[in-house]
Design a protein around this motif. Structure first.
Motif, PDB file in Angstrom:
ATOM      1  N   THR A  71      -2.250  37.713  -7.043  1.00 55.61           N
ATOM      2  CA  THR A  71      -2.049  39.098  -7.470  1.00 55.61           C
ATOM      3  C   THR A  71      -1.855  39.251  -8.974  1.00 55.61           C
ATOM      4  O   THR A  71      -2.121  40.318  -9.526  1.00 55.61           O
ATOM      5  CB  THR A  71      -0.810  39.714  -6.773  1.00 55.61           C
ATOM      6  N   GLY A  72      -1.377  38.204  -9.626  1.00 53.35           N
ATOM      7  CA  GLY A  72      -1.065  38.306 -11.046  1.00 53.35           C
ATOM      8  C   GLY A  72       0.298  38.925 -11.304  1.00 53.35           C
ATOM      9  O   GLY A  72       0.645  39.215 -12.446  1.00 53.35           O
ATOM     10  N   TYR A  73       1.075  39.138 -10.252  1.00 47.80           N
ATOM     11  CA  TYR A  73       2.402  39.729 -10.360  1.00 47.80           C
ATOM     12  C   TYR A  73       3.458  38.745  -9.874  1.00 47.80           C
ATOM     13  O   TYR A  73       3.151  37.842  -9.103  1.00 47.80           O
ATOM     14  CB  TYR A  73       2.504  41.001  -9.503  1.00 47.80           C
ATOM     15  N   VAL A  74       4.713  38.972 -10.279  1.00 47.10           N
ATOM     16  CA  VAL A  74       5.803  38.115  -9.814  1.00 47.10           C
ATOM     17  C   VAL A  74       6.393  38.672  -8.526  1.00 47.10           C
ATOM     18  O   VAL A  74       6.391  39.881  -8.303  1.00 47.10           O
ATOM     19  CB  VAL A  74       6.925  37.946 -10.872  1.00 47.10           C
ATOM     20  N   THR A  75       6.914  37.786  -7.695  1.00 41.84           N
ATOM     21  CA  THR A  75       7.565  38.189  -6.465  1.00 41.84           C
ATOM     22  C   THR A  75       8.677  39.182  -6.789  1.00 41.84           C
ATOM     23  O   THR A  75       9.421  38.995  -7.740  1.00 41.84           O
ATOM     24  CB  THR A  75       8.151  36.953  -5.746  1.00 41.84           C
ATOM     25  N   GLY A  76       8.743  40.249  -5.999  1.00 41.07           N
ATOM     26  CA  GLY A  76       9.701  41.313  -6.280  1.00 41.07           C
ATOM     27  C   GLY A  76       9.111  42.389  -7.163  1.00 41.07           C
ATOM     28  O   GLY A  76       9.699  43.444  -7.351  1.00 41.07           O
ATOM     29  N   GLY A  77       7.917  42.135  -7.679  1.00 41.73           N
ATOM     30  CA  GLY A  77       7.228  43.113  -8.523  1.00 41.73           C
ATOM     31  C   GLY A  77       5.748  43.182  -8.212  1.00 41.73           C
ATOM     32  O   GLY A  77       4.950  43.626  -9.026  1.00 41.73           O
ATOM     33  N   ILE A  78       5.352  42.717  -7.023  1.00 42.10           N
ATOM     34  CA  ILE A  78       3.938  42.728  -6.644  1.00 42.10           C
ATOM     35  C   ILE A  78       3.524  44.147  -6.273  1.00 42.10           C
ATOM     36  O   ILE A  78       4.113  44.765  -5.400  1.00 42.10           O
ATOM     37  CB  ILE A  78       3.654  41.746  -5.490  1.00 42.10           C
ATOM     38  N   SER A  79       2.530  44.648  -6.967  1.00 43.91           N
ATOM     39  CA  SER A  79       2.004  45.984  -6.707  1.00 43.91           C
ATOM     40  C   SER A  79       0.732  45.860  -5.868  1.00 43.91           C
ATOM     41  O   SER A  79      -0.032  44.908  -6.037  1.00 43.91           O
ATOM     42  CB  SER A  79       1.658  46.686  -8.024  1.00 43.91           C
ATOM     43  N   PRO A  80       0.468  46.840  -4.997  1.00 41.47           N
ATOM     44  CA  PRO A  80      -0.810  46.832  -4.291  1.00 41.47           C
ATOM     45  C   PRO A  80      -1.959  47.255  -5.210  1.00 41.47           C
ATOM     46  O   PRO A  80      -3.122  47.071  -4.881  1.00 41.47           O
ATOM     47  CB  PRO A  80      -0.599  47.842  -3.155  1.00 41.47           C
ATOM     48  N   VAL A  81      -1.626  47.796  -6.378  1.00 36.80           N
ATOM     49  CA  VAL A  81      -2.615  48.321  -7.328  1.00 36.80           C
ATOM     50  C   VAL A  81      -2.838  47.325  -8.458  1.00 36.80           C
ATOM     51  O   VAL A  81      -1.886  46.767  -9.000  1.00 36.80           O
ATOM     52  CB  VAL A  81      -2.127  49.665  -7.924  1.00 36.80           C
ATOM     53  N   GLY A  82      -4.091  47.104  -8.832  1.00 33.32           N
ATOM     54  CA  GLY A  82      -4.405  46.301 -10.006  1.00 33.32           C
ATOM     55  C   GLY A  82      -4.173  44.813  -9.843  1.00 33.32           C
ATOM     56  O   GLY A  82      -3.878  44.123 -10.815  1.00 33.32           O
ATOM     57  N   GLN A  83      -4.340  44.313  -8.641  1.00 29.19           N
ATOM     58  CA  GLN A  83      -4.143  42.878  -8.412  1.00 29.19           C
ATOM     59  C   GLN A  83      -5.279  42.069  -9.039  1.00 29.19           C
ATOM     60  O   GLN A  83      -6.405  42.540  -9.141  1.00 29.19           O
ATOM     61  CB  GLN A  83      -4.057  42.589  -6.908  1.00 29.19           C
ATOM     62  N   ARG A  84      -4.958  40.852  -9.444  1.00 26.50           N
ATOM     63  CA  ARG A  84      -5.935  39.965 -10.073  1.00 26.50           C
ATOM     64  C   ARG A  84      -7.132  39.720  -9.144  1.00 26.50           C
ATOM     65  O   ARG A  84      -8.281  39.775  -9.561  1.00 26.50           O
ATOM     66  CB  ARG A  84      -5.260  38.640 -10.432  1.00 26.50           C
ATOM     67  N   SER A  85      -6.864  39.423  -7.876  1.00 22.19           N
ATOM     68  CA  SER A  85      -7.912  39.236  -6.875  1.00 22.19           C
ATOM     69  C   SER A  85      -7.912  40.454  -5.965  1.00 22.19           C
ATOM     70  O   SER A  85      -6.852  40.963  -5.619  1.00 22.19           O
ATOM     71  CB  SER A  85      -7.635  37.998  -6.018  1.00 22.19           C
ATOM     72  N   ARG A  86      -9.081  40.898  -5.564  1.00 14.85           N
ATOM     73  CA  ARG A  86      -9.159  42.069  -4.671  1.00 14.85           C
ATOM     74  C   ARG A  86      -8.918  41.589  -3.237  1.00 14.85           C
ATOM     75  O   ARG A  86      -9.822  41.096  -2.574  1.00 14.85           O
ATOM     76  CB  ARG A  86     -10.534  42.715  -4.811  1.00 14.85           C
ATOM     77  N   LEU A  87      -7.690  41.711  -2.789  1.00 10.45           N
ATOM     78  CA  LEU A  87      -7.319  41.269  -1.451  1.00 10.45           C
ATOM     79  C   LEU A  87      -7.413  42.437  -0.474  1.00 10.45           C
ATOM     80  O   LEU A  87      -7.214  43.581  -0.861  1.00 10.45           O
ATOM     81  CB  LEU A  87      -5.876  40.744  -1.452  1.00 10.45           C
ATOM     82  N   PRO A  88      -7.680  42.145   0.811  1.00 11.70           N
ATOM     83  CA  PRO A  88      -7.629  43.214   1.813  1.00 11.70           C
ATOM     84  C   PRO A  88      -6.204  43.776   1.865  1.00 11.70           C
ATOM     85  O   PRO A  88      -5.244  43.008   1.850  1.00 11.70           O
ATOM     86  CB  PRO A  88      -7.979  42.518   3.125  1.00 11.70           C
ATOM     87  N   ILE A  89      -6.093  45.095   1.924  1.00  6.26           N
ATOM     88  CA  ILE A  89      -4.784  45.753   1.923  1.00  6.26           C
ATOM     89  C   ILE A  89      -4.696  46.705   3.108  1.00  6.26           C
ATOM     90  O   ILE A  89      -5.607  47.495   3.351  1.00  6.26           O
ATOM     91  CB  ILE A  89      -4.547  46.521   0.606  1.00  6.26           C
ATOM     92  N   VAL A  90      -3.581  46.603   3.838  1.00  4.16           N
ATOM     93  CA  VAL A  90      -3.300  47.514   4.946  1.00  4.16           C
ATOM     94  C   VAL A  90      -1.972  48.199   4.637  1.00  4.16           C
ATOM     95  O   VAL A  90      -0.979  47.533   4.371  1.00  4.16           O
ATOM     96  CB  VAL A  90      -3.226  46.769   6.295  1.00  4.16           C
ATOM     97  N   ILE A  91      -1.988  49.527   4.668  1.00  4.22           N
ATOM     98  CA  ILE A  91      -0.788  50.323   4.415  1.00  4.22           C
ATOM     99  C   ILE A  91      -0.313  50.883   5.747  1.00  4.22           C
ATOM    100  O   ILE A  91      -1.121  51.378   6.539  1.00  4.22           O
ATOM    101  CB  ILE A  91      -1.088  51.470   3.427  1.00  4.22           C
ATOM    102  N   ASP A  92       1.000  50.822   5.975  1.00  2.00           N
ATOM    103  CA  ASP A  92       1.525  51.359   7.223  1.00  2.00           C
ATOM    104  C   ASP A  92       1.166  52.838   7.355  1.00  2.00           C
ATOM    105  O   ASP A  92       1.278  53.604   6.393  1.00  2.00           O
ATOM    106  CB  ASP A  92       3.041  51.173   7.303  1.00  2.00           C
ATOM    107  N   ALA A  93       0.761  53.215   8.559  1.00  3.19           N
ATOM    108  CA  ALA A  93       0.302  54.579   8.826  1.00  3.19           C
ATOM    109  C   ALA A  93       1.369  55.631   8.564  1.00  3.19           C
ATOM    110  O   ALA A  93       1.037  56.808   8.363  1.00  3.19           O
ATOM    111  CB  ALA A  93      -0.204  54.674  10.265  1.00  3.19           C
ATOM    112  N   SER A  94       2.635  55.243   8.512  1.00  4.03           N
ATOM    113  CA  SER A  94       3.693  56.225   8.235  1.00  4.03           C
ATOM    114  C   SER A  94       3.502  56.875   6.863  1.00  4.03           C
ATOM    115  O   SER A  94       3.993  57.983   6.622  1.00  4.03           O
ATOM    116  CB  SER A  94       5.073  55.579   8.324  1.00  4.03           C
ATOM    117  N   ALA A  95       2.769  56.219   5.965  1.00  3.15           N
ATOM    118  CA  ALA A  95       2.526  56.775   4.632  1.00  3.15           C
ATOM    119  C   ALA A  95       1.729  58.071   4.704  1.00  3.15           C
ATOM    120  O   ALA A  95       1.908  58.958   3.870  1.00  3.15           O
ATOM    121  CB  ALA A  95       1.797  55.765   3.752  1.00  3.15           C
ATOM    122  N   SER A  96       0.862  58.190   5.698  1.00  2.00           N
ATOM    123  CA  SER A  96      -0.015  59.359   5.766  1.00  2.00           C
ATOM    124  C   SER A  96       0.751  60.661   5.969  1.00  2.00           C
ATOM    125  O   SER A  96       0.248  61.729   5.658  1.00  2.00           O
ATOM    126  CB  SER A  96      -1.076  59.183   6.853  1.00  2.00           C
ATOM    127  N   GLY A  97       1.980  60.595   6.468  1.00  2.13           N
ATOM    128  CA  GLY A  97       2.776  61.801   6.652  1.00  2.13           C
ATOM    129  C   GLY A  97       3.579  62.200   5.433  1.00  2.13           C
ATOM    130  O   GLY A  97       4.308  63.202   5.469  1.00  2.13           O
TER     131      GLY A  97
END
Length: 159
Positions: free
Chosen positions: A97-123
């Motif tokens: 990811t290029g980020y440190v543990t405790g500061g890993i963002s789903p946005v702007g990661q070094r490698s484009r990894l598959p990302i799944v967001i919990d459906a509760s976000a949609s509400g």
């Protein structure tokens, strides 16, 4: 890095995606970075999401769930069509990811990894995710997060 932003904030700015940065003091003794961030910012833990790097059938995959829950590894594996799931080693997560543990963002990661967001976000009208370093959360619309990360929504949180 604080004054120049992070790869996450830079990508959102480039994509012209509206977001609000929120900074807070990090408590190095906190048992949970996410719970501490929610408390420091006065945000409901169900609106502040943690970014967890896992391995699904040997491939790094990211799960994004509210800090008030835990990640259901079986549900995450199912969401990406996999079978075997485990938490990734912190060093592997940081390298990918290029980020440190405790500061890993789903946005702007070094490698484009598959990302799944919990459906509760949609509400939610807005949600909070790490801005790419400890002490920085970014608030944005869930649809914008899905768009910028190429994520899918699925029920992956264990309550």
């Amino acid at each position: 890095m604080a004054s120049k932003g992070t790869p996450a904030t830079a990508l959102l700015a480039r994509q012209k995606i509206a977001f609000t940065p929120h900074t807070y003091e990090v408590d190095p003794r906190a048992a949970s970075y996410g719970e501490a961030a929610a408390a420091a910012l006065g945000v409901e833990p169900s609106r502040l999401f943690k970014t967890l790097v896992t391995t699904i059938d040997g491939q790094l995959t990211v799960g994004v769930v509210p800090v008030s829950t835990s990640l259901d590894l079986k549900a995450l594996a199912a969401a990406v069509g996999g079978k075997r799931a485990a938490m990734a080693e912190p060093a592997a997560a940081e390298r990918a990811t290029g980020y440190v543990t405790g500061g890993i963002s789903p946005v702007g990661q070094r490698s484009r990894l598959p990302i799944v967001i919990d459906a509760s976000a949609s509400g939610l009208s807005t949600m909070y995710v790490s801005g790419g370093r400890r002490g920085l959360q970014i608030e944005l619309a869930p649809d914008d997060l899905v768009q910028v990360t190429g994520a899918v929504l699925a029920d992956i949180a264990a309550h």
